[in-house]
Each structure stands twice: as structure tokens, then as C-alpha cells.
Design a protein around this motif. Sequence first.
Motif, PDB file in Angstrom:
ATOM      1  N   TRP A  97      -9.038   8.758  -7.907  1.00 34.48           N
ATOM      2  CA  TRP A  97      -8.447   9.941  -8.513  1.00 34.48           C
ATOM      3  C   TRP A  97      -7.193  10.430  -7.782  1.00 34.48           C
ATOM      4  O   TRP A  97      -6.282  10.962  -8.401  1.00 34.48           O
ATOM      5  CB  TRP A  97      -9.478  11.073  -8.569  1.00 34.48           C
ATOM      6  CG  TRP A  97      -9.955  11.518  -7.214  1.00 34.48           C
ATOM      7  CD1 TRP A  97     -10.961  10.964  -6.480  1.00 34.48           C
ATOM      8  CD2 TRP A  97      -9.437  12.599  -6.432  1.00 34.48           C
ATOM      9  NE1 TRP A  97     -11.119  11.627  -5.293  1.00 34.48           N
ATOM     10  CE2 TRP A  97     -10.196  12.647  -5.227  1.00 34.48           C
ATOM     11  CE3 TRP A  97      -8.416  13.531  -6.622  1.00 34.48           C
ATOM     12  CZ2 TRP A  97      -9.948  13.580  -4.231  1.00 34.48           C
ATOM     13  CZ3 TRP A  97      -8.177  14.475  -5.634  1.00 34.48           C
ATOM     14  CH2 TRP A  97      -8.950  14.497  -4.451  1.00 34.48           C
ATOM     15  N   LEU A  98      -7.123  10.219  -6.468  1.00 33.85           N
ATOM     16  CA  LEU A  98      -5.959  10.688  -5.719  1.00 33.85           C
ATOM     17  C   LEU A  98      -4.932   9.573  -5.500  1.00 33.85           C
ATOM     18  O   LEU A  98      -3.724   9.806  -5.535  1.00 33.85           O
ATOM     19  CB  LEU A  98      -6.397  11.257  -4.365  1.00 33.85           C
ATOM     20  CG  LEU A  98      -5.297  11.908  -3.512  1.00 33.85           C
ATOM     21  CD1 LEU A  98      -4.602  13.031  -4.290  1.00 33.85           C
ATOM     22  CD2 LEU A  98      -5.874  12.449  -2.211  1.00 33.85           C
ATOM     23  N   ALA A  99      -5.406   8.353  -5.276  1.00 37.59           N
ATOM     24  CA  ALA A  99      -4.494   7.240  -4.996  1.00 37.59           C
ATOM     25  C   ALA A  99      -3.918   6.633  -6.255  1.00 37.59           C
ATOM     26  O   ALA A  99      -3.017   5.791  -6.179  1.00 37.59           O
ATOM     27  CB  ALA A  99      -5.230   6.164  -4.192  1.00 37.59           C
ATOM     28  N   VAL A 123      10.452   8.248  -4.366  1.00 40.01           N
ATOM     29  CA  VAL A 123      10.093   8.722  -3.022  1.00 40.01           C
ATOM     30  C   VAL A 123       8.585   8.821  -2.870  1.00 40.01           C
ATOM     31  O   VAL A 123       8.003   8.372  -1.867  1.00 40.01           O
ATOM     32  CB  VAL A 123      10.766  10.083  -2.746  1.00 40.01           C
ATOM     33  CG1 VAL A 123      10.201  10.699  -1.470  1.00 40.01           C
ATOM     34  CG2 VAL A 123      12.267   9.925  -2.636  1.00 40.01           C
ATOM     35  N   LEU A 124       7.909   9.395  -3.868  1.00 42.31           N
ATOM     36  CA  LEU A 124       6.464   9.580  -3.766  1.00 42.31           C
ATOM     37  C   LEU A 124       5.715   8.251  -3.744  1.00 42.31           C
ATOM     38  O   LEU A 124       4.754   8.071  -2.978  1.00 42.31           O
ATOM     39  CB  LEU A 124       5.962  10.449  -4.919  1.00 42.31           C
ATOM     40  CG  LEU A 124       6.361  11.929  -4.850  1.00 42.31           C
ATOM     41  CD1 LEU A 124       5.832  12.683  -6.070  1.00 42.31           C
ATOM     42  CD2 LEU A 124       5.839  12.572  -3.572  1.00 42.31           C
ATOM     43  N   PHE A 125       6.142   7.306  -4.578  1.00 44.43           N
ATOM     44  CA  PHE A 125       5.482   6.001  -4.566  1.00 44.43           C
ATOM     45  C   PHE A 125       5.766   5.261  -3.255  1.00 44.43           C
ATOM     46  O   PHE A 125       4.899   4.532  -2.756  1.00 44.43           O
ATOM     47  CB  PHE A 125       5.931   5.152  -5.755  1.00 44.43           C
ATOM     48  CG  PHE A 125       5.108   5.366  -6.987  1.00 44.43           C
ATOM     49  CD1 PHE A 125       3.796   4.935  -7.049  1.00 44.43           C
ATOM     50  CD2 PHE A 125       5.633   6.020  -8.086  1.00 44.43           C
ATOM     51  CE1 PHE A 125       3.026   5.136  -8.178  1.00 44.43           C
ATOM     52  CE2 PHE A 125       4.870   6.233  -9.220  1.00 44.43           C
ATOM     53  CZ  PHE A 125       3.560   5.798  -9.275  1.00 44.43           C
ATOM     54  N   SER A 126       6.942   5.459  -2.706  1.00 37.88           N
ATOM     55  CA  SER A 126       7.262   4.816  -1.426  1.00 37.88           C
ATOM     56  C   SER A 126       6.391   5.391  -0.311  1.00 37.88           C
ATOM     57  O   SER A 126       5.887   4.653   0.548  1.00 37.88           O
ATOM     58  CB  SER A 126       8.741   5.014  -1.091  1.00 37.88           C
ATOM     59  OG  SER A 126       9.564   4.426  -2.077  1.00 37.88           O
ATOM     60  N   ILE A 127       6.203   6.701  -0.331  1.00 39.46           N
ATOM     61  CA  ILE A 127       5.337   7.331   0.674  1.00 39.46           C
ATOM     62  C   ILE A 127       3.904   6.847   0.521  1.00 39.46           C
ATOM     63  O   ILE A 127       3.213   6.535   1.502  1.00 39.46           O
ATOM     64  CB  ILE A 127       5.410   8.867   0.548  1.00 39.46           C
ATOM     65  CG1 ILE A 127       6.804   9.359   0.924  1.00 39.46           C
ATOM     66  CG2 ILE A 127       4.341   9.531   1.423  1.00 39.46           C
ATOM     67  CD1 ILE A 127       7.012  10.847   0.674  1.00 39.46           C
ATOM     68  N   ALA A 128       3.439   6.760  -0.732  1.00 42.74           N
ATOM     69  CA  ALA A 128       2.061   6.329  -0.982  1.00 42.74           C
ATOM     70  C   ALA A 128       1.830   4.889  -0.549  1.00 42.74           C
ATOM     71  O   ALA A 128       0.680   4.488  -0.317  1.00 42.74           O
ATOM     72  CB  ALA A 128       1.727   6.488  -2.464  1.00 42.74           C
ATOM     73  N   VAL A 169      -0.420   3.731   6.541  1.00 40.46           N
ATOM     74  CA  VAL A 169      -1.257   4.838   7.020  1.00 40.46           C
ATOM     75  C   VAL A 169      -1.621   5.773   5.867  1.00 40.46           C
ATOM     76  O   VAL A 169      -2.776   6.202   5.728  1.00 40.46           O
ATOM     77  CB  VAL A 169      -0.520   5.618   8.135  1.00 40.46           C
ATOM     78  CG1 VAL A 169      -1.338   6.840   8.556  1.00 40.46           C
ATOM     79  CG2 VAL A 169      -0.256   4.715   9.322  1.00 40.46           C
ATOM     80  N   VAL A 170      -0.615   6.091   5.026  1.00 37.84           N
ATOM     81  CA  VAL A 170      -0.859   6.978   3.888  1.00 37.84           C
ATOM     82  C   VAL A 170      -1.778   6.299   2.874  1.00 37.84           C
ATOM     83  O   VAL A 170      -2.710   6.922   2.344  1.00 37.84           O
ATOM     84  CB  VAL A 170       0.470   7.386   3.225  1.00 37.84           C
ATOM     85  CG1 VAL A 170       0.212   8.276   2.011  1.00 37.84           C
ATOM     86  CG2 VAL A 170       1.372   8.093   4.224  1.00 37.84           C
ATOM     87  N   ALA A 171      -1.498   5.021   2.594  1.00 35.66           N
ATOM     88  CA  ALA A 171      -2.329   4.287   1.637  1.00 35.66           C
ATOM     89  C   ALA A 171      -3.782   4.232   2.093  1.00 35.66           C
ATOM     90  O   ALA A 171      -4.711   4.381   1.280  1.00 35.66           O
ATOM     91  CB  ALA A 171      -1.782   2.870   1.452  1.00 35.66           C
ATOM     92  N   ALA A 172      -3.995   4.035   3.390  1.00 33.86           N
ATOM     93  CA  ALA A 172      -5.361   3.997   3.914  1.00 33.86           C
ATOM     94  C   ALA A 172      -6.040   5.351   3.777  1.00 33.86           C
ATOM     95  O   ALA A 172      -7.239   5.434   3.432  1.00 33.86           O
ATOM     96  CB  ALA A 172      -5.343   3.561   5.377  1.00 33.86           C
ATOM     97  N   ALA A 173      -5.300   6.420   4.019  1.00 29.94           N
ATOM     98  CA  ALA A 173      -5.871   7.762   3.882  1.00 29.94           C
ATOM     99  C   ALA A 173      -6.227   8.061   2.426  1.00 29.94           C
ATOM    100  O   ALA A 173      -7.292   8.632   2.127  1.00 29.94           O
ATOM    101  CB  ALA A 173      -4.887   8.801   4.418  1.00 29.94           C
ATOM    102  N   LEU A 174      -5.338   7.679   1.499  1.00 28.14           N
ATOM    103  CA  LEU A 174      -5.612   7.887   0.073  1.00 28.14           C
ATOM    104  C   LEU A 174      -6.810   7.065  -0.387  1.00 28.14           C
ATOM    105  O   LEU A 174      -7.599   7.503  -1.227  1.00 28.14           O
ATOM    106  CB  LEU A 174      -4.374   7.530  -0.749  1.00 28.14           C
ATOM    107  CG  LEU A 174      -3.142   8.427  -0.585  1.00 28.14           C
ATOM    108  CD1 LEU A 174      -1.960   7.862  -1.359  1.00 28.14           C
ATOM    109  CD2 LEU A 174      -3.450   9.845  -1.070  1.00 28.14           C
ATOM    110  N   ALA A 175      -6.940   5.858   0.179  1.00 31.60           N
ATOM    111  CA  ALA A 175      -8.034   4.974  -0.229  1.00 31.60           C
ATOM    112  C   ALA A 175      -9.395   5.539   0.115  1.00 31.60           C
ATOM    113  O   ALA A 175     -10.404   5.197  -0.527  1.00 31.60           O
ATOM    114  CB  ALA A 175      -7.858   3.602   0.411  1.00 31.60           C
ATOM    115  N   THR A 176      -9.452   6.418   1.108  1.00 28.21           N
ATOM    116  CA  THR A 176     -10.752   6.993   1.484  1.00 28.21           C
ATOM    117  C   THR A 176     -11.305   7.900   0.399  1.00 28.21           C
ATOM    118  O   THR A 176     -12.496   8.208   0.400  1.00 28.21           O
ATOM    119  CB  THR A 176     -10.617   7.788   2.795  1.00 28.21           C
ATOM    120  OG1 THR A 176      -9.665   8.853   2.620  1.00 28.21           O
ATOM    121  CG2 THR A 176     -10.168   6.895   3.938  1.00 28.21           C
ATOM    122  N   THR A 177     -10.433   8.347  -0.518  1.00 30.06           N
ATOM    123  CA  THR A 177     -10.893   9.220  -1.605  1.00 30.06           C
ATOM    124  C   THR A 177     -11.374   8.435  -2.819  1.00 30.06           C
ATOM    125  O   THR A 177     -11.900   9.023  -3.765  1.00 30.06           O
ATOM    126  CB  THR A 177      -9.764  10.173  -2.042  1.00 30.06           C
ATOM    127  OG1 THR A 177      -8.691   9.409  -2.612  1.00 30.06           O
ATOM    128  CG2 THR A 177      -9.228  10.953  -0.854  1.00 30.06           C
TER     129      THR A 177
END
Length: 555
Positions: free
Chosen positions: A371-373, A326-331, A335-343
Motif C-alpha cells: 500500500w505504501l511502496a 523525483v519521488l520515484f527516484s527517492i523511492a 535504504v528508502v526502498a527497504a524501509a517501504l518494503a517493510t510495509t
Amino acid sequence: MYTQVPAPLGGSLGWSALVSALPLLVLFVLLGVFRVRAWLASVIALVLSIVVAIAVYGMPAGPAFDSALEGAAFGLFPALWIVLNSLWIYQMTKVSGHFDVLRRTFAKISDDQRVQGVIIAFSFGALLEALAGFGAPVAICSVMLVAVGLKPLKAATVALIANTAPVAYGAVALPVITLAKVTGLPLDDLAAMTGRQVPILALVVPLVLMVVLDGRRGLRQAWPAALVCGVSFAVVQYLMANFGPVQLTDIAASLVSAAAVLVLLRFWRPKPAEAPDRAPDDGGARPAPASGGSGVAAATAVRERTVVDSRVEQVRSFAPYATIIVLFSIAAIPVVAAALATTTKTFSWPGLHIATSEGKPLSLVSFKFDWLADSGTVLFIAGVVSAFLLKVPLGQAIRAYGQTIVQLRTAGLTVMAVLALAYVMNMSGQTATLGLFLAGAGGLFALLSPLLGWFGTAVTGSDTSSNSLFGALQVAAAHGAQLQPVLMAAANSSGGVLGKMISPQNLAIGASAVGLAGKEGLLFRRVLAASAVFVPLMCVLVYLQSTPVLSWMVP
């Protein structure tokens, strides 16, 4: 700015290649002949590669050591970060007792050991490979197979042979991620190309397992289970590698293959074997009861079949793996992947200003700290959620994390040293020299390419390490031989998956898990035949993919 020189020894490519190969030769000889501990052999080879870089290639000492530091840092993050959190989740399933629930659930799916062997060793082993890798599937599946009644040597053999097709995407795709890093090629292309090679193995491996489990009779009576398992795994592995999140490739394939066999068992049952397997199987060894000897295993299997686990506990035993999916699917949601990529922070490694012999900047000098993605962070979050779902107290969860760190201390040093070695060889130009030399084989290099990956994994025990050592070399040789770099790089990983079953580390893990420590030679002879069948198959496939016959398979 340090500029690589392809032939530093008097302009002779042959002599330069021989000197460049010394660190690798020393590593392989120390491991394979003198049986030096993997971490020590890797450190010695690393030191030698630095000496060659400075004394032969004229690389300044500062950049040489900085190259090693960047490689070691990559080994620490993301490589060990992924493995640490994967094994932590497994440790919590043991602490909570849900690993035993999971094992009993598998044992009750079918009373036929051949079906149990395919589901546990191939499907569940692939899931463990996807989440942890690094020997965990062999150790865990060997014990589970003994617990359901297989003899120790056969259990270890089956677990080792099954641990092939999923390896390229093991540890949430760490091998192909590492391959993309050391070669500078797009991850999507490498994942797709590998996904057009290893699924062929997935079609064959379950059928071979039936032969190992029960000879020709097993293949004749239980081939539908092997076929359904292999085809479903191969199809999903191909689709995920080419169109889905690469980190979920083996997770999805393993779950679908297990589900497909379960559906099959609703309509079909294998014909019972005429007689139990009485063939000598343990080489005269009698494992201690604590190690899971065959007598104890049989008694345990009978006793555990009488244990009734509630439906809630059965569901809870699968909860950690469902959480990860579930967590990898969400990541993976855009939209989520783009938000994580900003970190994500990308920076040039201090002290490294390196150009290739053509004067182009080397991409390896850039270090990405996501570190987050990162997959390891996703697994850490999954571990926290799993502790709650499994009702593991906070103190026990923390102790399990500490025990996992201790368990990985030598393996971690080995991974960091091997990646540091790979970076020094790649940065100094030693890898490029070897690649140019091997490119002299021309089009035939495509036939030999998987052998490099096979050899690297056989010695180091890790497809990730093999890709680190030979990934850039494969690309350099491909350019020289006018072959597709993506094809040759993927061939290294695909060939490497076949070396895992005969690597000394995995043989030792498999033998010790079932109480046959010291019988690694006997186990080696059992799995060597399978490796001898699979390796030529992969070599021919890659060669055909380099020709017009199958070139349409190259992305």
C-alpha cells in the motif's frame, strides 16, 4: 487442494484446448464483430471461463469464484490505483490552466510541424504513456497536434503510431509488473528482456512519423530530428529497463529524447517545406468547432503563438512531471526502498489451494498488498504536491479527483473483469492447456509468440490486459517447446505494444478527440500499414533471439 488437469476432455489436448479458448474467442468476437461494450464483453467472457473451469476442469465452485475475486482485486490495486492518480494529476493541470501553457511551450519550440509532431506525439506522448497510459496519450496528443496546425485525421494517425515503443512500460511499468505477477517470473528479468526488444521499435517509429507527416520529403528534410529522437529514447529505455528503476524507464527516455531534439535544434534547422500540406486529410469530415476542427485549430495556433507565458509559468507547467520523477527516484534508493518494503503485506488468497499438474504450488495464490511502496501511492503523493505547486485550491483538487473516478468507472470495470478472467483461466489450468497445445509448434512458436500479444492488445486495447490473458500461456508454451520462458513472456508484451494503434478503443479515442467520431474505419486504414511493417519486424527479432544468432540478448 485442487490440482490442474492439462487435458480434461478424454485426455485429448486438442479438444481441451478448443474448449479452453472459448472464453477468449467469445471476448474477441463480442468486441471485434458485434462491437459489444468492452466491460460487458469482458464480464460475459469471465462468466464463461468460470463455467468452463467448473464443468470441464472439475474445479470446485469456491476456488473458481475466489480466483476471479483475486484477479479483480489485482485490477483494482495496483492497476486502477495507478491509472486513477495519474489521470488526476493531468486533470489538475487542465483545471489550473497549465496544460495550455505546456501546449504553447511545445508549439514555440519549432515552427516546423514535422519536428513538433515528433516532440509532441513521440516524446511527450511517451511521458503521458509512462504516467497514465490507457488511451490518455492518444487523446491528449491528438488535440495538441491539431492545436499546432495538423489536420485532424493526420493528427490522430500520428498520435496512434507514436503510441507504440513506450507502451510496455506505460502507467509506471504496469504491463511488465502485471506480466511478472501472472507468470511468476522475476520482474527484473522480464523488464530487461523487454528492454532488449522494444528499443528497436523506438529507432524506427520517429522515422515512420516523418513519412506520415510529410511523405518522403519529410524524411529527406527532417530525418536528423527523427534519428536523434529515436536513438536517444532507445538508448535510455534500454539502460533504464536493464539497470534502473523499471517504473522510471519511459519517463527518463521521453525526457532525454525531447532534450536531445532541443539541443539539436540549436545547431540545425530542417529545410522549410516547399508548400503546405493540401492533401485531402479528413475523409470529407468537418469537425465541429468545439471538437477542434482544422479551421479553428489554425486560428487557435496563430493566436496562441502570440501569447507570452512567463518563465515561471512554463516551469510550473512541468512541475508535476518533475515531482513524479523525483519521488520515484527517492523511492528507488536502496535504504528508502527497504524501509517501504517493510510495509508490504503478502498473504495467501483465502480459499485458494491450487497445484499445477506436476504437483507444485501455484504462486498466483499469493497476493501482495504494498500500500505504501506501490507506484499508485507514489503518484498520489505526487498529485498532492502538484496541487500545491500548481496552486490548485483544495476543493478543486478534490472535485478533479471525483471527476477522474467517474471518468474511469467503465474502464475500471473492464480492467477488473479482464484480470479476473485471466486469473480464472490461469488457476483452473485453461491457460496451461492452451500453452501445451501451442507448444506443438516447437521452435516456430518463437516466430508466432509476438502475434499473441499483438492480437490481445488489438482486441482489449491494453498491453496490461494482453499480458494478463496470454502471459502464463506464453510461459507454458515455452516450457513445452523448450524455449526461454522469459523471452516468450517478454515477446507477448513487446508484440502487444503494436496492437494498440489498431485497437477499437484507441481508434475511437483518437477519432473522437479530433472531432472525427464515426470515421474510425478511415483512421484504421491509415495506421494499418504501420502495424503491418512493425509486427513482422518484432516476430523476426524474437525468433532470432530464440536461436544462437541473437540468444546472447536473453538475460
